[in-house]
Design a protein around this motif. Structure first.
Motif, PDB file in Angstrom:
ATOM      1  N   ILE A   1       0.834  -1.206   0.000  1.00  0.00           N
ATOM      2  CA  ILE A   1       0.000   0.000   0.000  1.00  0.00           C
ATOM      3  C   ILE A   1       0.866   1.253   0.000  1.00  0.00           C
ATOM      4  CG2 ILE A   1      -1.726   1.309   1.291  1.00  0.00           C
ATOM      5  CD1 ILE A   1      -2.774  -1.238  -0.152  1.00  0.00           C
ATOM      6  N   THR A   2       1.971   1.231   0.733  1.00  0.00           N
ATOM      7  CA  THR A   2       2.868   2.389   0.738  1.00  0.00           C
ATOM      8  C   THR A   2       3.463   2.615  -0.642  1.00  0.00           C
ATOM      9  OG1 THR A   2       3.399   2.198   3.085  1.00  0.00           O
ATOM     10  CG2 THR A   2       5.007   3.329   1.709  1.00  0.00           C
ATOM     11  N   ALA A   3       3.849   1.537  -1.317  1.00  0.00           N
ATOM     12  CA  ALA A   3       4.375   1.665  -2.677  1.00  0.00           C
ATOM     13  C   ALA A   3       3.327   2.271  -3.608  1.00  0.00           C
ATOM     14  CB  ALA A   3       4.827   0.306  -3.195  1.00  0.00           C
ATOM     15  N   LEU A   4       2.079   1.842  -3.469  1.00  0.00           N
ATOM     16  CA  LEU A   4       1.007   2.404  -4.281  1.00  0.00           C
ATOM     17  C   LEU A   4       0.764   3.877  -3.944  1.00  0.00           C
ATOM     18  CD1 LEU A   4      -1.543  -0.574  -4.237  1.00  0.00           C
ATOM     19  CD2 LEU A   4      -0.295   0.296  -6.233  1.00  0.00           C
ATOM     20  N   ALA A   5       0.835   4.190  -2.663  1.00  0.00           N
ATOM     21  CA  ALA A   5       0.662   5.586  -2.253  1.00  0.00           C
ATOM     22  C   ALA A   5       1.748   6.466  -2.858  1.00  0.00           C
ATOM     23  CB  ALA A   5       0.669   5.693  -0.729  1.00  0.00           C
ATOM     24  N   ASN A   6       2.978   5.970  -2.828  1.00  0.00           N
ATOM     25  CA  ASN A   6       4.087   6.730  -3.408  1.00  0.00           C
ATOM     26  C   ASN A   6       3.935   6.861  -4.922  1.00  0.00           C
ATOM     27  OD1 ASN A   6       5.242   7.023  -0.881  1.00  0.00           O
ATOM     28  ND2 ASN A   6       6.569   5.235  -1.104  1.00  0.00           N
ATOM     29  N   LYS A   7       3.533   5.775  -5.561  1.00  0.00           N
ATOM     30  CA  LYS A   7       3.382   5.781  -7.018  1.00  0.00           C
ATOM     31  C   LYS A   7       2.340   6.798  -7.469  1.00  0.00           C
ATOM     32  CE  LYS A   7       2.039   2.763 -10.883  1.00  0.00           C
ATOM     33  NZ  LYS A   7       1.633   1.382 -11.267  1.00  0.00           N
TER      34      LYS A   7
ATOM     35  N   ASN B   1       1.157   9.329  -5.564  1.00  0.00           N
ATOM     36  CA  ASN B   1       1.233  10.564  -4.774  1.00  0.00           C
ATOM     37  C   ASN B   1       0.011  10.725  -3.873  1.00  0.00           C
ATOM     38  OD1 ASN B   1       2.611  12.880  -3.930  1.00  0.00           O
ATOM     39  ND2 ASN B   1       1.501  14.181  -5.381  1.00  0.00           N
ATOM     40  N   ALA B   2      -0.401   9.608  -3.261  1.00  0.00           N
ATOM     41  CA  ALA B   2      -1.582   9.616  -2.395  1.00  0.00           C
ATOM     42  C   ALA B   2      -1.196   9.983  -0.961  1.00  0.00           C
ATOM     43  CB  ALA B   2      -2.248   8.243  -2.414  1.00  0.00           C
ATOM     44  N   ILE B   3      -2.164  10.461  -0.208  1.00  0.00           N
ATOM     45  CA  ILE B   3      -1.963  10.742   1.221  1.00  0.00           C
ATOM     46  C   ILE B   3      -1.971   9.409   1.958  1.00  0.00           C
ATOM     47  CG2 ILE B   3      -2.932  11.855   3.262  1.00  0.00           C
ATOM     48  CD1 ILE B   3      -4.206  13.913   1.321  1.00  0.00           C
ATOM     49  N   ASN B   4      -0.899   9.116   2.667  1.00  0.00           N
ATOM     50  CA  ASN B   4      -0.749   7.794   3.285  1.00  0.00           C
ATOM     51  C   ASN B   4      -1.300   7.808   4.703  1.00  0.00           C
ATOM     52  OD1 ASN B   4      -0.035   5.247   4.106  1.00  0.00           O
ATOM     53  ND2 ASN B   4       2.064   5.361   3.375  1.00  0.00           N
ATOM     54  N   LEU B   5      -2.543   7.347   4.838  1.00  0.00           N
ATOM     55  CA  LEU B   5      -3.134   7.148   6.164  1.00  0.00           C
ATOM     56  C   LEU B   5      -3.126   5.664   6.527  1.00  0.00           C
ATOM     57  CD1 LEU B   5      -6.189   9.619   6.134  1.00  0.00           C
ATOM     58  CD2 LEU B   5      -3.778  10.054   6.678  1.00  0.00           C
TER      59      LEU B   5
ATOM     60  N   ARG C   1      -6.318  -1.505  -2.242  1.00  0.00           N
ATOM     61  CA  ARG C   1      -5.425  -1.493  -3.408  1.00  0.00           C
ATOM     62  C   ARG C   1      -5.872  -0.490  -4.462  1.00  0.00           C
ATOM     63  NH1 ARG C   1      -4.986  -8.037  -3.066  1.00  0.00           N
ATOM     64  NH2 ARG C   1      -2.984  -8.127  -1.947  1.00  0.00           N
ATOM     65  N   LEU C   2      -7.151  -0.182  -4.497  1.00  0.00           N
ATOM     66  CA  LEU C   2      -7.670   0.780  -5.463  1.00  0.00           C
ATOM     67  C   LEU C   2      -7.547   2.223  -4.986  1.00  0.00           C
ATOM     68  CD1 LEU C   2     -10.966  -1.067  -6.478  1.00  0.00           C
ATOM     69  CD2 LEU C   2      -8.893  -0.859  -7.867  1.00  0.00           C
ATOM     70  N   MET C   3      -7.615   2.421  -3.671  1.00  0.00           N
ATOM     71  CA  MET C   3      -7.738   3.767  -3.127  1.00  0.00           C
ATOM     72  C   MET C   3      -6.598   4.727  -3.489  1.00  0.00           C
ATOM     73  SD  MET C   3      -9.420   3.178   0.650  1.00  0.00           S
ATOM     74  CE  MET C   3      -8.941   4.833   1.181  1.00  0.00           C
ATOM     75  N   PRO C   4      -5.327   4.316  -3.433  1.00  0.00           N
ATOM     76  CA  PRO C   4      -4.279   5.306  -3.733  1.00  0.00           C
ATOM     77  C   PRO C   4      -4.432   5.952  -5.111  1.00  0.00           C
ATOM     78  CG  PRO C   4      -3.336   3.402  -2.646  1.00  0.00           C
ATOM     79  CD  PRO C   4      -4.762   3.050  -2.956  1.00  0.00           C
ATOM     80  N   GLU C   5      -4.796   5.160  -6.110  1.00  0.00           N
ATOM     81  CA  GLU C   5      -4.955   5.712  -7.451  1.00  0.00           C
ATOM     82  C   GLU C   5      -6.302   6.395  -7.630  1.00  0.00           C
ATOM     83  OE1 GLU C   5      -4.738   4.367 -12.164  1.00  0.00           O
ATOM     84  OE2 GLU C   5      -4.772   2.830 -10.588  1.00  0.00           O
ATOM     85  N   GLN C   6      -7.377   5.776  -7.152  1.00  0.00           N
ATOM     86  CA  GLN C   6      -8.713   6.252  -7.489  1.00  0.00           C
ATOM     87  C   GLN C   6      -9.281   7.266  -6.503  1.00  0.00           C
ATOM     88  OE1 GLN C   6     -11.434   3.147  -8.625  1.00  0.00           O
ATOM     89  NE2 GLN C   6      -9.858   1.989  -9.725  1.00  0.00           N
ATOM     90  N   VAL C   7      -8.731   7.306  -5.295  1.00  0.00           N
ATOM     91  CA  VAL C   7      -9.199   8.266  -4.282  1.00  0.00           C
ATOM     92  C   VAL C   7      -8.101   9.246  -3.894  1.00  0.00           C
ATOM     93  CG1 VAL C   7     -10.228   8.501  -1.974  1.00  0.00           C
ATOM     94  CG2 VAL C   7     -10.833   6.544  -3.409  1.00  0.00           C
TER      95      VAL C   7
ATOM     96  N   HIS D   1     -14.831  11.074  -2.311  1.00  0.00           N
ATOM     97  CA  HIS D   1     -14.989  10.295  -3.541  1.00  0.00           C
ATOM     98  C   HIS D   1     -14.907   8.784  -3.294  1.00  0.00           C
ATOM     99  CE1 HIS D   1     -14.761  13.999  -5.851  1.00  0.00           C
ATOM    100  NE2 HIS D   1     -13.684  14.331  -5.169  1.00  0.00           N
ATOM    101  N   LEU D   2     -14.617   8.378  -2.064  1.00  0.00           N
ATOM    102  CA  LEU D   2     -14.499   6.937  -1.784  1.00  0.00           C
ATOM    103  C   LEU D   2     -15.784   6.176  -2.083  1.00  0.00           C
ATOM    104  CD1 LEU D   2     -12.952   4.469  -0.766  1.00  0.00           C
ATOM    105  CD2 LEU D   2     -13.403   5.228   1.598  1.00  0.00           C
ATOM    106  N   PRO D   3     -16.980   6.691  -1.752  1.00  0.00           N
ATOM    107  CA  PRO D   3     -18.186   5.933  -2.073  1.00  0.00           C
ATOM    108  C   PRO D   3     -18.344   5.624  -3.561  1.00  0.00           C
ATOM    109  CG  PRO D   3     -18.693   7.632  -0.469  1.00  0.00           C
ATOM    110  CD  PRO D   3     -17.277   7.890  -0.927  1.00  0.00           C
ATOM    111  N   GLU D   4     -17.787   6.469  -4.427  1.00  0.00           N
ATOM    112  CA  GLU D   4     -17.839   6.167  -5.862  1.00  0.00           C
ATOM    113  C   GLU D   4     -17.115   4.871  -6.171  1.00  0.00           C
ATOM    114  OE1 GLU D   4     -16.192   9.572  -7.838  1.00  0.00           O
ATOM    115  OE2 GLU D   4     -17.425  10.985  -6.683  1.00  0.00           O
ATOM    116  N   VAL D   5     -15.972   4.676  -5.509  1.00  0.00           N
ATOM    117  CA  VAL D   5     -15.219   3.434  -5.699  1.00  0.00           C
ATOM    118  C   VAL D   5     -15.968   2.262  -5.074  1.00  0.00           C
ATOM    119  CG1 VAL D   5     -13.046   2.258  -5.151  1.00  0.00           C
ATOM    120  CG2 VAL D   5     -13.024   4.691  -5.768  1.00  0.00           C
ATOM    121  N   LEU D   6     -16.543   2.494  -3.906  1.00  0.00           N
ATOM    122  CA  LEU D   6     -17.218   1.407  -3.178  1.00  0.00           C
ATOM    123  C   LEU D   6     -18.489   0.943  -3.869  1.00  0.00           C
ATOM    124  CD1 LEU D   6     -16.812   2.810   0.445  1.00  0.00           C
ATOM    125  CD2 LEU D   6     -15.521   0.948  -0.589  1.00  0.00           C
TER     126      LEU D   6
END
Length: 403
Positions: free
Chosen positions: A32-38, A40-44, A347-353, A396-401
């Motif tokens: 998840i950290t790698a995806l966040a870095n890739k 540029n997501a906020i890593n919570l 796994r979807l959140m870093p890119e889509q949210v 925007h998370l509910p859109e993914v969910l």
């Protein structure tokens, strides 16, 4: 693999890190950290603060390095720090701890946990934890070749059912390992639960290892060490750390307190793990432990504000939150949505949210993951502007969910 597993494989298997071929895989945290870095997501997802600890405490460490505190510290820790730990336990919890025989300083709480399990567990012994559990517990239980027994914590209270607890703790139990305040759920256990653990430890002649690293990070409730309750101290190793209380997670200064015979056993193992560490950090943490009570109260209040802001943001997006009573973490419930497998969602959140979180199911045994698959863990130990930016993206998370 069964009985053919080597110690390292048992360690990895305990922490759910082996693939079907018996090879170590990438942890979900790394993934998840790698995806966040890739993206540029906020890593919570990762539970570390993004602010530094008190400047005056950092300066003591700098001065200590320049002053020559760069060689081995005493194996039990400097007397200055052990005395400060003893004073801290008395000031906050009225626990009388002998700094000479009832305290040992460790390389973080992680080493204290490892040394405690290695000191007392033989192959085939049973270790009881609550589930979900911090991953190092399962790893070390695997290394010792013990049997890991779990007591489930169910949403929304994340308090154990006492009948479940009584059924799991038996005469085969050697250690009851608890984490209070609790990572990953944010729960703080009631006195009823803590007293029942003490009663079971006496009934079945086992010891309690109590991981209390979040002791100063509680919201609207006061932390009560299990060792401070009647019958608790004589059977309890209490573990804590400077990382969470002062935002010095990289310093790795932890400690264990308890009866001298339990501390002697832990120290005997610990001296052959790291022997000692952090000679320049120990005087700094000794000073930090003596900070006035308002410091600890302000720190917890600031953290609670972040928890509230993130909770409100998720709730505004229509995502239920199990509001935490302590720690760095809160749990969001996505069971009501079309897409409710939290591993897939994470796994979807870093890119889509644009925000990263961790699925709660990675903190449980494989056979029990189905009970936790609809929950996400968020870390809120971040600066207000980071939480605010995350809240905006999480709308925007509910859109993914629902996709």
């Amino acid at each position: 693999m069964g009985i053919s597993m080597t110690p390292w494989q048992r360690t990895a298997h305990g922490a759910n890190l082996l693939d079907s071929a018996g090879q170590p895989g990438v942890t979900i945290f790394e993934e998840i950290t790698a995806l966040a870095n890739k993206h540029n997501a906020i890593n919570l997802g990762q539970g570390f603060p993004d602010t530094e600890g008190p400047e005056e405490v950092r300066q003591i460490a700098i001065d200590s390095i320049m002053g020559g505190a760069n060689q081995y510290a005493p194996g039990s820790g400097t007397l200055q720090l052990r005395e400060a730990i003893s004073e801290h336990q008395n000031r906050f919890y009225s626990l009388k701890i002998d700094p000479l025989s009832e305290v040992v300083v460790t390389t973080g709480a992680t080493e204290a946990i490892a040394a405690a399990l290695l000191a007392f567990i033989e192959p085939g012994d049973e270790v009881v934890t609550f589930e979900p559990f911090y991953d190092s517990y399962a790893a070390m239980i695997g290394l010792t070749n013990a049997q890991h027994r779990v007591v489930p914590l169910r949403a929304p209270a994340y308090e154990p059912d006492l009948d479940d607890l009584r059924s799991v703790v038996t005469d085969q139990t050697r250690i009851i390992l608890i984490n209070n305040p609790h990572n990953p759920t944010g729960a703080v256990f009631s006195l009823t639960v803590l007293n029942e653990i003490i009663a079971l430890a006496h009934q079945h002649n086992c010891i309690i290892v109590s991981d209390e690293v979040y002791e100063h990070l509680t919201f609207g409730t006061k932390h009560v060490p299990i060792a401070s309750l009647p019958g608790g101290f004589e059977r309890t190793l209490t573990i804590s750390s400077s990382g969470k209380s002062f935002s010095f997670t990289g310093w790795k200064v932890g400690w264990a307190t308890g009866p001298k015979e339990l501390i002697a056993a832990l120290r005997t193992v610990k001296q052959f793990l790291t022997y000692s560490s952090g000679p320049a950090f120990q005087p700094a943490i000794a000073q930090a432990l003596q900070l006035p009570v308002p410091f600890f109260e302000r720190f917890a209040a600031t953290l609670e504000e972040s928890a509230i802001a993130l909770s409100r943001g998720l709730e505004a997006a229509g995502i239920p939150v199990i509001r935490p009573k302590g720690t760095y973490f809160l749990v969001a419930d996505i069971n009501q949505f079309k897409r409710k497998d939290a591993v897939e969602v994470a796994r979807l959140m870093p890119e889509q949210v644009g925000v990263a979180a961790i699925p709660l199911s990675v903190f449980v045994r494989p056979e029990n993951m189905k009970h936790y698959q609809g929950f996400l863990r968020f870390a809120f130990c971040k600066q207000p502007q980071v939480i605010a930016a995350a809240v905006e993206k999480l709308q925007h998370l509910p859109e993914v969910l629902n996709r």
